[in-house]
Design a protein around this motif. Structure first.
Motif, PDB file in Angstrom:
ATOM      1  N   VAL A 105      -5.817   8.271   1.556  1.00 53.03           N
ATOM      2  CA  VAL A 105      -5.535   7.592   0.608  1.00 53.03           C
ATOM      3  C   VAL A 105      -4.001   7.433   0.520  1.00 53.03           C
ATOM      4  O   VAL A 105      -3.446   8.479   0.714  1.00 53.03           O
ATOM      5  N   LYS A 106      -3.252   6.280   0.408  1.00 53.16           N
ATOM      6  CA  LYS A 106      -1.769   6.365   0.146  1.00 53.16           C
ATOM      7  C   LYS A 106      -1.551   5.312  -0.890  1.00 53.16           C
ATOM      8  O   LYS A 106      -2.337   4.052  -1.393  1.00 53.16           O
ATOM      9  N   PHE A 107      -0.476   5.598  -1.812  1.00 57.78           N
ATOM     10  CA  PHE A 107      -0.339   4.599  -2.941  1.00 57.78           C
ATOM     11  C   PHE A 107       0.383   3.378  -2.416  1.00 57.78           C
ATOM     12  O   PHE A 107       1.377   3.569  -1.679  1.00 57.78           O
ATOM     13  N   GLY A 108       0.387   2.067  -2.991  1.00 53.97           N
ATOM     14  CA  GLY A 108       0.988   1.002  -2.532  1.00 53.97           C
ATOM     15  C   GLY A 108       0.623  -0.378  -3.469  1.00 53.97           C
ATOM     16  O   GLY A 108      -0.789  -0.397  -3.627  1.00 53.97           O
ATOM     17  N   SER A 109       1.410  -1.032  -3.574  1.00 57.66           N
ATOM     18  CA  SER A 109       0.870  -2.352  -4.219  1.00 57.66           C
ATOM     19  C   SER A 109       1.223  -3.758  -3.221  1.00 57.66           C
ATOM     20  O   SER A 109       1.939  -3.584  -2.313  1.00 57.66           O
ATOM     21  N   ILE A 110       0.758  -4.881  -3.849  1.00 56.39           N
ATOM     22  CA  ILE A 110       1.486  -6.068  -2.929  1.00 56.39           C
ATOM     23  C   ILE A 110       2.890  -6.312  -3.052  1.00 56.39           C
ATOM     24  O   ILE A 110       3.359  -6.944  -2.062  1.00 56.39           O
ATOM     25  N   GLU A 111       3.607  -5.510  -4.058  1.00 54.03           N
ATOM     26  CA  GLU A 111       5.036  -5.635  -4.196  1.00 54.03           C
ATOM     27  C   GLU A 111       5.603  -4.756  -3.181  1.00 54.03           C
ATOM     28  O   GLU A 111       6.931  -4.933  -2.988  1.00 54.03           O
ATOM     29  N   THR A 112       4.911  -3.592  -2.865  1.00 54.80           N
ATOM     30  CA  THR A 112       5.416  -2.669  -1.765  1.00 54.80           C
ATOM     31  C   THR A 112       4.995  -2.840  -0.538  1.00 54.80           C
ATOM     32  O   THR A 112       4.227  -1.599  -0.180  1.00 54.80           O
ATOM     33  N   PRO A 113       4.680  -3.951   0.252  1.00 56.48           N
ATOM     34  CA  PRO A 113       3.774  -3.755   1.418  1.00 56.48           C
ATOM     35  C   PRO A 113       4.416  -2.993   2.630  1.00 56.48           C
ATOM     36  O   PRO A 113       5.402  -3.025   2.792  1.00 56.48           O
ATOM     37  N   SER A 114       3.387  -2.464   3.101  1.00 54.34           N
ATOM     38  CA  SER A 114       3.627  -1.918   4.466  1.00 54.34           C
ATOM     39  C   SER A 114       2.475  -2.009   5.377  1.00 54.34           C
ATOM     40  O   SER A 114       1.249  -1.402   5.050  1.00 54.34           O
ATOM     41  N   LEU A 115       2.717  -2.644   6.295  1.00 56.72           N
ATOM     42  CA  LEU A 115       1.434  -2.842   7.399  1.00 56.72           C
ATOM     43  C   LEU A 115       1.060  -1.774   7.907  1.00 56.72           C
ATOM     44  O   LEU A 115      -0.104  -1.249   8.567  1.00 56.72           O
TER      45      LEU A 115
END
Length: 266
Positions: A105-115
């Motif tokens: 699991v990693k935290f992230g939203s559509i505003e902080t994308p990381s492919l």
């Protein structure tokens, strides 16, 4: 119907999985480790896998005799995934139950994308499950075995700042249903459990400190209707139930074991 004495029932449960070969991924800690120990107490022959050999050895010790077969490997690596199945079959000659438990699991939203983050989560949480299951199916058909996938309430309900993880668990739930439908005619059952928040080491690679992780789990208590987080043994027991003959007419379900999180208002 003849009633069993409590002692006879306890003995029956201790032998639930006698002679059954159970492969558990992500067994070096958390839910996977607890599941391995629980299956061992129910008489199963275990194949446990994870990346940390030292932790797997500690889990194996807690499982007692017969000692679990240990396979170290990275589920993001295709060759390691293939080796997990090949080694298990070479060691035991068969496979009865596959528990797809490993996840990141990693935290992230559509505003902080990381492919890169997205790919890492899907490679472990979805792609490896697809590959491992594909390789296991021929052996499970032979034994009329079954599969239990460890999903999450995040596959059923949206969580803020957890987009790739939620997507991966929703994909796993649909995978469970599709494969259950495909394998039903071969008498292979496929189910998943969807835990709520369960304090484990899964957040240790998110960048949070131990104190921050403690705070997160404290805050998560309020997301459950029962007002508390879950326990690894509660999840392990549900996994064992779904894998047992007591659940012989259950397939294709995603079972919330989440203290009522899924019925709470968003």
């Amino acid at each position: 119907m003849r009633e069993r004495s409590p002692r006879a029932e306890a003995q029956r449960r201790r032998m639930f999985f006698a002679g059954k070969v159970v492969l558990i991924t992500g067994a070096s800690s958390g839910i996977g480790a607890e599941t391995a120990i629980h299956f061992a107490q129910l008489g199963a022959l275990l194949s446990i896998t994870g990346r940390n050999k030292h932790n797997l050895d500690k889990v194996a010790e807690q499982c007692g005799q017969p000692k679990p077969f240990i396979i170290t490997g990275d589920l993001a690596n295709e060759n390691d995934v293939k080796n997990i199945i090949d080694s298990t079959i070479k060691h035991y000659g068969k496979l009865d139950i596959l528990v797809n438990n490993a996840a990141v699991v990693k935290f992230g939203s559509i505003e902080t994308p990381s492919l890169e983050q997205y790919d890492n989560i899907f490679n472990v949480n979805v792609r490896s499950v697809f590959q491992l299951t594909t390789l296991a199916v021929p052996y499970l058909i032979k034994t009329k075995g079954n599969i239990v996938n460890v999903s999450s309430v995040a596959g059923l309900r949206p969580l803020k700042n957890n987009l790739p993880y939620c997507m991966s668990k929703a994909a796993l739930d649909q995978f469970t249903r599709c494969v259950a439908l495909e394998l039903a005619s071969r008498q292979v059952r496929v189910n998943s459990v969807n835990p709520g928040a369960v304090p484990t080491n899964i957040l240790r690679n998110t960048g949070l400190t131990q104190e921050q992780i403690k705070i997160v789990f404290e805050q998560l208590k309020g997301g459950h209707a029962l007002g508390r987080n879950g326990d690894t043994l509660e999840i392990a027991k549900t996994i064992a139930f779904l894998a047992s003959d007591d659940a012989s007419f259950i397939t294709g379900i995603t079972m919330p074991v989440d203290g009522g999180w899924h019925v709470m208002s968003a």
